[in-house]
Design a protein around this motif. Structure first.
Motif, PDB file in Angstrom:
ATOM      1  N   ALA A   1       4.987   5.295   6.313  1.00 32.30           N
ATOM      2  CA  ALA A   1       6.105   5.897   5.587  1.00 32.30           C
ATOM      3  C   ALA A   1       6.361   5.105   4.323  1.00 32.30           C
ATOM      4  O   ALA A   1       6.276   3.874   4.317  1.00 32.30           O
ATOM      5  N   GLY A   2       6.667   5.836   3.252  1.00 29.22           N
ATOM      6  CA  GLY A   2       6.990   5.192   1.989  1.00 29.22           C
ATOM      7  C   GLY A   2       6.020   5.575   0.884  1.00 29.22           C
ATOM      8  O   GLY A   2       5.202   6.491   1.020  1.00 29.22           O
ATOM      9  N   ILE A   3       6.103   4.854  -0.230  1.00 30.80           N
ATOM     10  CA  ILE A   3       5.173   5.067  -1.344  1.00 30.80           C
ATOM     11  C   ILE A   3       3.926   4.257  -1.011  1.00 30.80           C
ATOM     12  O   ILE A   3       3.742   3.122  -1.456  1.00 30.80           O
ATOM     13  N   TYR A   4       3.059   4.851  -0.209  1.00 24.22           N
ATOM     14  CA  TYR A   4       1.972   4.109   0.414  1.00 24.22           C
ATOM     15  C   TYR A   4       0.653   4.213  -0.347  1.00 24.22           C
ATOM     16  O   TYR A   4      -0.359   3.641   0.082  1.00 24.22           O
ATOM     17  N   ARG A   5       0.659   4.928  -1.463  1.00 25.35           N
ATOM     18  CA  ARG A   5      -0.513   4.977  -2.337  1.00 25.35           C
ATOM     19  C   ARG A   5      -0.092   4.575  -3.752  1.00 25.35           C
ATOM     20  O   ARG A   5       1.082   4.393  -4.041  1.00 25.35           O
ATOM     21  N   ASN A   6      -1.064   4.459  -4.639  1.00 22.94           N
ATOM     22  CA  ASN A   6      -0.820   3.934  -5.984  1.00 22.94           C
ATOM     23  C   ASN A   6       0.017   4.871  -6.846  1.00 22.94           C
ATOM     24  O   ASN A   6       0.010   6.102  -6.666  1.00 22.94           O
ATOM     25  N   VAL A   7       0.718   4.272  -7.809  1.00 18.78           N
ATOM     26  CA  VAL A   7       1.517   5.016  -8.779  1.00 18.78           C
ATOM     27  C   VAL A   7       1.084   4.592 -10.187  1.00 18.78           C
ATOM     28  O   VAL A   7       0.858   3.405 -10.441  1.00 18.78           O
ATOM     29  N   GLN A   8       0.960   5.569 -11.074  1.00 13.56           N
ATOM     30  CA  GLN A   8       0.582   5.285 -12.456  1.00 13.56           C
ATOM     31  C   GLN A   8       1.587   5.903 -13.416  1.00 13.56           C
ATOM     32  O   GLN A   8       2.175   6.963 -13.140  1.00 13.56           O
ATOM     33  N   LEU A   9       1.770   5.242 -14.548  1.00 10.94           N
ATOM     34  CA  LEU A   9       2.580   5.775 -15.644  1.00 10.94           C
ATOM     35  C   LEU A   9       1.624   6.100 -16.781  1.00 10.94           C
ATOM     36  O   LEU A   9       0.894   5.231 -17.262  1.00 10.94           O
ATOM     37  N   ILE A  10       1.613   7.355 -17.192  1.00 10.21           N
ATOM     38  CA  ILE A  10       0.661   7.821 -18.203  1.00 10.21           C
ATOM     39  C   ILE A  10       1.426   8.197 -19.462  1.00 10.21           C
ATOM     40  O   ILE A  10       2.298   9.080 -19.431  1.00 10.21           O
TER      41      ILE A  10
END
Length: 851
Positions: A176-185
Motif C-alpha cells: 500500500a502506498g506510492i510503491y512505484r517511481n514518480v517523475q516530474l516532467i
C-alpha cells in the motif's frame, strides 16, 4: 590559396557544422526535463479517512519513494480471517503523503507528474486543488499540474491520499502506498506528450530493419506553430545509425500524429542471449530552437506463434521456459528496488528461465527495463477480475461479499478502458513483451462457464478435474452454454472488448489470457478474442485443444513446477511453452495455517534461495552440465526399499500428478549413523556416479528414471557425498559434507561496491560454518547485523515460509543455516562496514565501497 589557409577553412567549416548540429543537442536538456520526484516526501497513516488539514502535525515522518507502508508492520496472527490475502500483514487504513517543491515552469512550458503506480484508490492534490482519483493500483497515470502551480520561484505542496481501507481486495499481498517511481516532467507547450512515441519494426532481416515511429505532437500555445521533427537512433555504443527530419505545422490548442520511417543497416537483433537495445531521440525544433525531446529505448526483433510449431523469436523456434511472478519481493514488500529484482531475475535466468508472466497485473517500468536489458520474454497481464468479483479468501467460490475484499470489479465498468490503454501506451516500446494477457482465470466468476464443462456437480462422472478430459463433448458444452442461465455480463463480449482496445493501440503482439476452463472458453466466445490460448493447470487438455481447435496456438500459461509439466511441453511441438507457478514465493494466497506467511510454490523462496524444484528445472532448461544433491530420511521421502534392496518410488505414478509444492528434501549430509537416506540427484548428465568418501556407490543412467531423478539408498555415515557426472564430454563434480556445530559466520555479497545514489542495493547472505569451513544447515542461530557508513538496512529474511520475524529489523534467525540482509546506499561516498554476530560464533565482516 596557401595550404595552411585551406586547412583553416576546413576546420572552421567543421566547427560551423558542429554548431549547426548542436541546437537540439545542447538546448534540449534545458527545454525538456524528466526529474526524479521520489525524494523529500512526508508520510503518515490513519485508520480513519480525514482531510490533510486534520492530520497531526507531529506525526509526519520523512520517507523516500517507492514506499510500502504495510511491509513495515509485524506479522499478526489475529488476521486469520483475511490472512489468505494479506500474508498476515495488516495494511488497513489510509495513507497520506505530501511534498513541497518549487515552481520552475515559465509561461511557455508545461509540467506533468507521472505515477508509475499507487496502491490504491488514490487522490492527488496540488496546492489544495484536486487533480483526480485513480482506483487501480497497478496502472500508471499522470496529471497536468501546470494550472495549479504558484508563481515561478514559489513553493508548491503536492498531497496524495491513499485509501486502503479495503485491505484484502486482492488474493495476494498488494502493499500500500506510492510503491512505484514518480517523475516530474517539464517541457514546452509544444511537445510530445507522455507515452507519445510508439516504435515498431515492420520489416526485419539480418541485412536491414525498417523502423517506424508514430509520434504524437501537442500544441498548447494560442498560436499555430511550425516545427521540425527530428529523430536520431543510436546503438548501444552511442553511435548514430539512422536519422530522419520532417517539416510540419500544428494548429493552436490541438494534437497531431506524425509517422517517421528509418532504415537501420545490419541491425543487432534483440534476443534472450543478445538483448541488444537501441535508443531513439526525437526532437521538436521550433524557430531553430529545440523545444522538446523524447527519448525512447527499443529493440529490433520478430515474434510469431504457430498453431503447429509453437513460438518463434527472430525466425528461430524457441520453447518458452517461463515462470509466473507476483509484484512483491519478500522483505521489501511491493516497493522493490531495481537491484532486488535484478538479483532475482539473474538467479532465475541462470536456472534456464527465459520468460516471465507478470501475474496478475502489469509490471513497473523498472521491471520491464530489466527484462529488456537481461533478455527475458514477458507476458504482461492486465486484470485478475472483470465484471464479477472473486472472493479474495478462497479462489473459485464467492463465499463472502464484505467491504474489505471488494476489489477492481467495483471500478471495472468505468475504468477498464482507461487503465488498459494507459498500460499499453506506457509499455508497448519494451521489446521483452511478447504477449498481452487480458485476464487470469476469469471463468470462475461467470458461473455458467464452470457448469457447462461437466467437471462440477456431475454425479455420474468419476473423473478428476486436474487429470481428466472434459466429461462433456464440445457439442454438449455448446448446448449447455446456450441453455444455462446467463448473468448480467457475458464473458465472450467482455473479452472481445478488451482485445479490441489493445489492438487499437498495438497489433504487433498477440492477445492471450490464462484460461482455467478452456473447454468451455473455446465455445463461450472467450477464445475468439485471443490470438494465443493459455491453459491454466490443464496440460492434460493440450491434445484435446489441438485436436478440436487446430487453428489456435496453445501454450501453458500457469502450470506446476513439476517434471510432468515440462515433459508434456517437450513432447508436443505445437505447445509454445509454459509459465510455472511460481518463480518465487509470494506473500498472500495462503493455503496453510498460521504461521505460514507465503504461498510455497516458488522455485525460489522469498529470500531468493533456490528449492529443489529450481535445480530440477535447471537440469531441464539448461544445456550446461548440472547436478544438485538432495537428501532425506527414507521414511520421509517419496521412495522406499523393495524386496530386492533397490530404492523405488512408494507410488510409481505419483510424479505424474505432483502438484504445487516440491517434495521436502535437504541439501546436507547430517543424519543419524546407519539411517537409510534417500539421495536424489537433479541432473541433465546422462550418467552419474555417486561416492561416499571416495567409495563408489554405483554409476546410474538418467534414462532408467521415469521421473528424471537419480536415486540411491545410502546408509548414513559421516563424510563427504560426491556426485560425478558427464555430459557432452564435460565432467561435473558436486559434493556435500557432514558439518559439525557452527563456529563462525561467513558473509557473501552480490557486488563489491555500491553507487551512492539512494537506490543501489547490496544483498548480504550470512551462512553458518563449522570450524573446518563446512556449511552448517541443521543448526540455526539468531544473528544480529550492524551497518556502519552511508547505507541503511532495508531488512532481513531467511526465506522460511514459517518465519514471522519482522522484516525491517537487524536481527534474523537462519534457516538451513543462512539468512539474507539487504542494505541500500545513501547519497554519499565512502565505505560501509557490515558485521554479523551470533552467540558463540566468530563474527562475519565485510567492507564495501560506495562511489
Amino acid at each position: 590559396m596557401k595550404k595552411e589557409h585551406i586547412y583553416l577553412l576546413i576546420f572552421i567549416a567543421a566547427i560551423i557544422g558542429v554548431i549547426m548540429f548542436l541546437p537540439w543537442k545542447s538546448k534540449a536538456e534545458n527545454k525538456t526535463s524528466v526529474s526524479d520526484f521520489n525524494f523529500g516526501w512526508e508520510f503518515q497513516k490513519s485508520l480513519e479517512s480525514t482531510s490533510f488539514e486534520s492530520l497531526s502535525a507531529q506525526e509526519w515522518r520523512s520517507v523516500n519513494l517507492p514506499h510500502d507502508w504495510i511491509v513495515e508492520n509485524d506479522f499478526d496472527s489475529t488476521l486469520v480471517y483475511n490472512a489468505k490475502a494479506t500474508g498476515y500483514l495488516n495494511g488497513e487504513g489510509y495513507g497520506y503523503y505530501r511534498k513541497s517543491f518549487p515552481t520552475t515552469v515559465n509561461k511557455d512550458e508545461m509540467c506533468y507528474v507521472l505515477f508509475d503506480g499507487i496502491y490504491n484508490n488514490s487522490e492527488v492534490y496540488v496546492n489544495g486543488a484536486k487533480l483526480g482519483i485513480h482506483p487501480y493500483g497497478y496502472s500508471p497515470f499522470y496529471y497536468d499540474i501546470t494550472p495549479f502551480l504558484n508563481n515561478v520561484g514559489s513553493t508548491n505542496i503536492m498531497e496524495v491520499k491513499v485509501d486502503h481501507s479495503r485491505y484484502a481486495d486482492s488474493r495476494w499481498y498488494t502493499g500500500a502506498g506510492i510503491y512505484r517511481n514518480v517523475q516530474l516532467i517539464t517541457t514546452s507547450k509544444l511537445h510530445i506528450p507522455v507515452w507519445g512515441a510508439y516504435i515498431t519494426t515492420p520489416t526485419v532481416t539480418k541485412q536491414k530493419a525498417e523502423v517506424k515511429i508514430d509520434v504524437e505532437v501537442t500544441n498548447q500555445f494560442s498560436t499555430e506553430k511550425e516545427f521540425k521533427l527530428v529523430t536520431e537512433i543510436y546503438d548501444e555504443e552511442d553511435i548514430k545509425v539512422a536519422s530522419v527530419t520532417e517539416h510540419s505545422s500544428i494548429n493552436k490548442q490541438s494534437d497531431k500524429s506524425l509517422i517517421q520511417q528509418l532504415l537501420i543497416e545490419k541491425p543487432k537483433l534483440w534476443s534472450i542471449d543478445t538483448p541488444h537495445l537501441y535508443k531513439a531521440e526525437t526532437y521538436i525544433i521550433n524557430d531553430k530552437d529545440t523545444v522538446a525531446v523524447k527519448r525512447t529505448t527499443f529493440g529490433i526483433r520478430t515474434i510469431s506463434f504457430d498453431p503447429k510449431k509453437g513460438f518463434f523469436l527472430n525466425g528461430e523456434n524457441l520453447k518458452i521456459k517461463g515462470v509466473c511472478l507476483h509484484h512483491d519481493a519478500g522483505l521489501v514488500g511491493a516497493a522493490v528496488p531495481k537491484g532486488v529484482w535484478k538479483r532475482r531475475l539473474k538467479i532465475l535466468k541462470e536456472g534456464g528461465c527465459n520468460a516471465i508472466r507478470i501475474s496478475h497485473n502489469p509490471a513497473s517500468q523498472e521491471f520491464l527495463d530489466l527484462c529488456d536489458e537481461m533478455g527475458l520474454l514477458v507476458q504482461d497481464e492486465m486484470f485478475d477480475e472483470w465484471d464479477n468479483p472473486k472472493d479474495k479468501r478462497f479462489n473459485q467460490n464467492e463465499q463472502d461479499k464484505d467491504y474489505v475484499t471488494r476489489g477492481y470489479t467495483e471500478h471495472f465498468q468505468e475504468w477498464a478502458e482507461k487503465d488498459l490503454k494507459a498500460i499499453i501506451k506506457s509499455h508497448r516500446n519494451h521489446p521483452s513483451i511478447i504477449q498481452w494477457s487480458i485476464g487470469n482465470e476469469i471463468e470462475w466468476t461467470y458461473p455458467r462457464n464452470a457448469s457447462a464443462t461437466g467437471f462440477f456437480d456431475n454425479m455420474s462422472w468419476k473423473g478428476n478435474y486436474f487429470w481428466s478430459e472434459p466429461p462433456f463433448s464440445p457439442e454438449e458444452i455448446k448446448t449447455q452454454l446456450e441453455t444455462l442461465p446467463k448473468g448480467k455480463y457475458d464473458i465472450g463480449q467482455t473479452a472481445k472488448k478488451l482485445s479490441r482496445w489493445i489492438k487499437e493501440l498495438d497489433t504487433t503482439r498477440p492477445v492471450t489470457a490464462n484460461l482455467i476452463l478452456p473447454s468451455a472458453s473455446h465455445l463461450s466466445g472467450y477464445t475468439e478474442a485471443l490470438d494465443v490460448v493459455g491453459y491454466s493447470y490443464r496440460r492434460v487438455l493440450y491434445d484435446y485443444g489441438h485436436k478440436n481447435y487446430p487453428d489456435k496456438p496453445i501454450m501453458g500459461t500457469e502450470n506446476l513446477g513439476q517434471y510432468h509439466e515440462w515433459k508434456a511441453v517437450m513432447e508436443r511441438p505445437f505447445i509454445a511453452g509454459t509459465f510455472l507457478w511460481t518463480g518465487i514465493d509470494y506473500m498472500g494466497e495462503i493455503r496453510e495455517p498460521w504461521p505460514v506467511r507465503v504461498s510455497t510454490s516458488g522455485l525460489l523462496n522469498t529470500a531468493g534461495f533456490p528449492r529443489g524444484s529450481y535445480y530440477m528445472f535447471k537440469s531441464l532448461w539448461t544445456e550446461k552440465p548440472t547436478i544438485y544433491i538432495a537428501t532425506q530420511n527414507i521414511e520421509k521421502s517419496l521412495n522406499t526399499i523393495d524386496e530386492n534392496g533397490n530404492i523405488v518410488p512408494k507410488d510409481p505414478e505419483a510424479w505424474k500428478k505432483a502438484l504445487w509444492s516440491w517434495q521436502k528434501v535437504n541439501n546436507h549430509w547430517n543424519y543419524n549413523k546407519g539411517e537409510i537416506i534417500n539421495v536424489e540427484l537433479y541432473s541433465n548428465c546422462k550418467t552419474v556416479e555417486l561416492f561416499l568418501d571416495e567409495k563408489s556407490l554405483g554409476k546410474k543412467h538418467l534414462s532408467d528414471f521415469d521421473d528424471h531423478i537419480y536415486k540411491w539408498a545410502v546408509p548414513f555415515s559421516e563424510g563427504t557425498l560426491k556426485a560425478v557426472g558427464e555430459k557432452n564430454g564435460e565432467t561435473i563434480v558436486e559434493s556435500i559434507s557432514t558439518a559439525a556445530s557452527p563456529s563462525q559466520i561467513k558473509l557473501t555479497v552480490d557486488k563489491n561496491q555500491l553507487k551512492g545514489d539512494h537506490y543501489d542495493v547490496l544483498h548480504v547472505v550470512a551462512q553458518l560454518l563449522d570450524s573446518k569451513g563446512n556449511p552448517v544447515k541443521v543448526d540455526d542461530r539468531t544473528l544480529s547485523f550492524s551497518v556502519k557508513g552511508p547505507a541503511k538496512i532495508l531488512g532481513v529474511d531467511s526465506g522460511w515460509e514459517k518465519n514471522i520475524e519482522k522484516f525491517q529489523s537487524n536481527k534474523s534467525t537462519t534457516h538451513n543455516g543462512k539468512t539474507l540482509l539487504i542494505i541500500q546506499s545513501q547519497n554519499k561516498v565512502g565505505e560501509i562496514a557490515i558485521t554479523a554476530e551470533g552467540k558463540g560464533l566468530k563474527s562475519g565482516e565485510t567492507i564495501i565501497k560506495i562511489k
